[in-house]
Design an enzyme around this catalytic site. Structure first.
Site, PDB file in Angstrom:
ATOM      1  N   ARG A 123     -39.049  16.661  13.934  1.00  0.00           N
ATOM      2  CA  ARG A 123     -40.430  16.702  13.565  1.00  0.00           C
ATOM      3  C   ARG A 123     -40.776  15.616  12.712  1.00  0.00           C
ATOM      4  O   ARG A 123     -39.910  14.969  11.993  1.00  0.00           O
ATOM      5  CB  ARG A 123     -40.423  18.037  12.599  1.00  0.00           C
ATOM      6  CG  ARG A 123     -41.692  18.438  12.002  1.00  0.00           C
ATOM      7  CD  ARG A 123     -42.491  19.100  13.162  1.00  0.00           C
ATOM      8  NE  ARG A 123     -43.760  20.009  12.444  1.00  0.00           N
ATOM      9  CZ  ARG A 123     -44.677  20.349  13.255  1.00  0.00           C
ATOM     10  NH1 ARG A 123     -44.890  19.992  14.503  1.00  0.00           N
ATOM     11  NH2 ARG A 123     -45.647  21.007  12.879  1.00  0.00           N
ATOM     12  N   THR A 412     -49.928  20.098  22.793  1.00  0.00           N
ATOM     13  CA  THR A 412     -48.528  20.151  22.980  1.00  0.00           C
ATOM     14  C   THR A 412     -47.996  20.444  24.825  1.00  0.00           C
ATOM     15  O   THR A 412     -48.784  20.382  25.433  1.00  0.00           O
ATOM     16  CB  THR A 412     -47.824  21.184  21.966  1.00  0.00           C
ATOM     17  OG1 THR A 412     -48.352  21.133  20.907  1.00  0.00           O
ATOM     18  CG2 THR A 412     -46.584  21.435  22.032  1.00  0.00           C
ATOM     19  N   THR A 430     -44.776  17.317  20.853  1.00  0.00           N
ATOM     20  CA  THR A 430     -46.087  17.225  20.769  1.00  0.00           C
ATOM     21  C   THR A 430     -46.637  16.023  19.879  1.00  0.00           C
ATOM     22  O   THR A 430     -45.870  15.402  19.302  1.00  0.00           O
ATOM     23  CB  THR A 430     -46.312  18.692  19.844  1.00  0.00           C
ATOM     24  OG1 THR A 430     -47.865  18.678  19.425  1.00  0.00           O
ATOM     25  CG2 THR A 430     -45.796  18.360  18.264  1.00  0.00           C
ATOM     26  N   SER A 477     -44.381  24.108  11.909  1.00  0.00           N
ATOM     27  CA  SER A 477     -44.819  24.260  12.969  1.00  0.00           C
ATOM     28  C   SER A 477     -44.809  25.893  13.839  1.00  0.00           C
ATOM     29  O   SER A 477     -44.449  26.743  12.926  1.00  0.00           O
ATOM     30  CB  SER A 477     -43.759  23.404  13.782  1.00  0.00           C
ATOM     31  OG  SER A 477     -44.046  23.600  15.176  1.00  0.00           O
ATOM     32  N   GLY A 499     -50.430  25.761  19.918  1.00  0.00           N
ATOM     33  CA  GLY A 499     -50.484  25.683  18.402  1.00  0.00           C
ATOM     34  C   GLY A 499     -50.049  27.035  18.191  1.00  0.00           C
ATOM     35  O   GLY A 499     -49.033  27.456  18.566  1.00  0.00           O
TER      36      GLY A 499
HETATM   37  N1  GLY Z   1     -48.447  20.911  16.104  1.00  0.00           N
HETATM   38  C1  GLY Z   1     -48.151  22.184  16.850  1.00  0.00           C
HETATM   39  C2  GLY Z   1     -47.008  23.024  16.282  1.00  0.00           C
HETATM   40  O1  GLY Z   1     -45.876  22.403  15.553  1.00  0.00           O
HETATM   41  O2  GLY Z   1     -47.106  24.110  16.113  1.00  0.00           O
END
Ligand code: GLY
Length: 591
Positions: A123, A412, A430, A477, A499
């Site tokens: 991340r 994503t 993503t 996330s 999302g």
């Molecule tokens: N940006 C999408 C997620 O990490 O949930």
């Protein structure tokens, strides 16, 4: 040879754009016809709603060019890790709006040697110089979402390059530089613009036009790239060459680091504060997987900073107390239970889930069967549960957080792979919003806007919000790369973009396979009902829309809408069965 050279591939795409009738004949010679038939076979199965079936290996990605190159790696004896790396490098080119080297990802890996599930966190991190009010106006009010997204402020330190390298170090078998060859060729010699990329550019024309590099690449002569046309990305080819030769160091300490930092900090709109120290400090983190039982299965996924596995575990843990299989997919009662289980889980998510290196997330308490059984009693009624509140978790590790204020919109990409050695890989990747921050480096890739996954507000009713912005922290996330085990062996590999709807998409697919015995393709295309915060969204033009009157009678506010899930699924049964969401361009290939 089953796999075709590049020029032939381009020709095939031009003759048979995605979704074309697979019975069309070509003038190619016999052996080429064989290759063509084989390829159109996978497309045809998807069109007919049937799973791809194979014996040895399988890959499912969001784009046929990526699936094919990953399949070639698998066919040549590569591992799931190798195939994922090649697929990601190609996705960064052919589906740049969704993921790439300027973004982040979570990876769940079943290592068939050790029989272990390992989860890696790639991340993005918040810059060390970030201020917690970065997404607030001068009065302390949250900015409008897109005012925060576009520009340098929203960019976190990318994690994907480091994650690819770490994955290869751990599980790679194919020579690192070989994994780059096809992506470099496609970037230099041309790749096909997909329908999805072309229509996404059209939709985002205004924001893409704000930055010269981005505009020049996606809107040459002020015109969106056209579906079916060939496009080139020479800068990306150079980046891949450097990555192949020098490893991820070139991203974090080399000339690409300079490019990323300059692009963020010199952005003509919303310049950011990313530093070389942020780049240098970046680390992939191995985290404890979050695994929880659902019926006779063990559902494993990525823990914090993702809320994906925890929230799914809560939904399933609540539903386990009901006979969803007997009620069936067409029953409004089924969807009352799913909707309210999801609302309960989202209430806990809002309060408790964030980067566990910064806040104490009460992981065990959140997925304890006793707790979830208690929560399930709240929905043991006839109609919609009126009042939904987060649980009162009094475990030592729980903190008194305020309910968060994050905005998460669909984007994503997801990759599912099984190799011939029995390893399984599930990775969701993503750059956050479609086209991320809209900033394109000189190195040929877009930069993420992952920092907008933080809460824009820092406090609620005087209480600190768990997912607030802090230097070095990873934004919460919803990504939910998942591997489901039965008797210690992987049986389902899945995940989706979307999302915070990812959580509903993945749990709907899991329920459809485990409770309703859907095959992988049926599950990937399962009709969605999503309820996170009260309003029930039913997928229009599907069987779900028929439930509208019954759910309204149960006192829900109901809205019909379309969804853009992109579930990519492999089921390991007597053979491998693959499915890819009909709503997107993904494709399963196996052998
Ligand atoms: N940006 C999408 C997620 O990490 O949930």
């Amino acid at each position: 040879m089953f796999f075709i050279n590049f020029k032939l591939m381009i020709l095939i795409f031009l003759l048979f754009p995605f979704g074309a009738n697979s019975n069309q004949k070509s003038d190619l010679n016999n052996s080429e016809n064989y290759k063509l038939n084989k390829e159109s076979h996978f497309l045809k199965l998807k069109k007919e709603g049937k799973p791809v079936i194979s014996d040895k290996w399988m890959v499912v990605t969001a784009n046929i060019q990526a699936s094919k190159i990953a399949a070639k790696i698998l066919k040549n004896g590569g591992t799931a890790a190798d195939a994922m790396i090649s697929a990601q490098l190609v996705l960064g080119l052919v589906e740049p709006e969704s993921s790439g080297l300027g973004g982040g990802a979570f990876l769940v890996y079943f290592d068939n040697k050790t029989k272990e599930i390992i989860t890696l966190d790639g991340r993005e991190t918040a810059p060390l110089l970030i201020k917690e009010n970065i997404f607030q106006d001068t009065n302390g009010n949250p900015l409008k979402f897109f005012d925060a997204v576009v520009g340098g402020k929203s960019v976190g330190t990318p994690g994907t390059p480091a994650l690819l390298e770490e994955t290869h170090k751990r599980w790679g078998k194919t020579d690192w530089s070989l994994l780059f060859e096809d992506a470099i060729n496609l970037s230099k010699n041309g790749f096909v613009i997909s329908k999805k990329l072309s229509s996404s550019i059209k939709r985002s024309k205004r924001s893409l036009s704000k930055f010269l590099n981005t505009k020049t690449y996606f809107l040459p002569n002020d015109k969106p790239l056209k579906s079916g046309n060939i496009h080139y990305n020479k800068n990306y080819a150079d980046t891949l060459k450097a990555f192949a030769e020098e490893g991820s160091k070139v991203f974090y300490q080399g000339f690409i680091a300079n490019d990323i930092v300059a692009t963020v900090n010199n952005a003509s709109l919303n310049p950011g504060v990313l530093s070389h120290k942020d780049m240098h400090n970046y680390k992939v983190i191995q985290r404890e997987p979050v695994c929880s039982r659902y019926r006779e299965y063990e559902v494993c996924g990525m823990g914090p900073p993702s809320s994906g596995a925890l929230t799914i575990a809560q939904i399933l843990g609540i539903l386990e107390n009901y006979e969803i299989s007997k009620l069936g997919p067409k029953n409004p009662e089924t969807w009352r239970l799913i909707g309210d289980a999801s609302r309960l889980a989202f209430a806990d998510r809002s309060l408790y889930m964030a980067d566990s290196d910064y806040v104490n997330v009460p992981i065990n308490a959140l997925i304890s069967k006793i707790y979830l059984n208690e929560r399930s009693q709240l929905i043991d009624r006839k109609n919609k549960t009126e009042k939904i509140k987060a649980g009162n978790l009094t475990s030592k590790s729980s903190l008194n957080w305020g309910k968060d204020h994050s905005i998460e919109l669909p984007s994503t990409s997801h990759i599912s792979i099984v190799d011939k050695y029995g390893n399984a890989l599930s990775m969701t990747t993503t750059i956050e919003n479609g086209f991320g921050s809209r900033l394109m480096t000189n190195s040929g890739f877009l930069l993420n806007n992952e920092l907008t996954d933080f809460s824009f507000k820092s406090f609620k009713n005087g209480k600190k919000i768990a997912n607030n912005i802090e230097p070095g922290k990873r934004p919460r996330s919803s990504m939910a790369p998942t591997i489901i085990l039965k008797n210690g062996k992987p049986v389902y590999i899945l995940g989706s973009p979307g999302g915070s709807n990812i959580i509903g998409y993945v749990s709907n697919a899991i329920i459809s396979m485990i409770d309703w015995k859907y095959n992988a393709q049926e599950a990937a295309s399962v009709a969605h009902g999503i309820n996170k915060f009260g309003t029930y969204y039913l997928e229009k033009n599907t069987i779900m829309s028929k439930l509208l009157p019954s759910l309204e009678a149960m006192k829900y506010k109901v809205k019909l809408r379309s969804f853009s899930s992109g579930l990519n699924i492999i089921h390991i049964g007597d053979k491998l069965y693959g499915g890819s969401d009909h709503r997107r361009e993904g494709i399963a290939i196996g052998n």
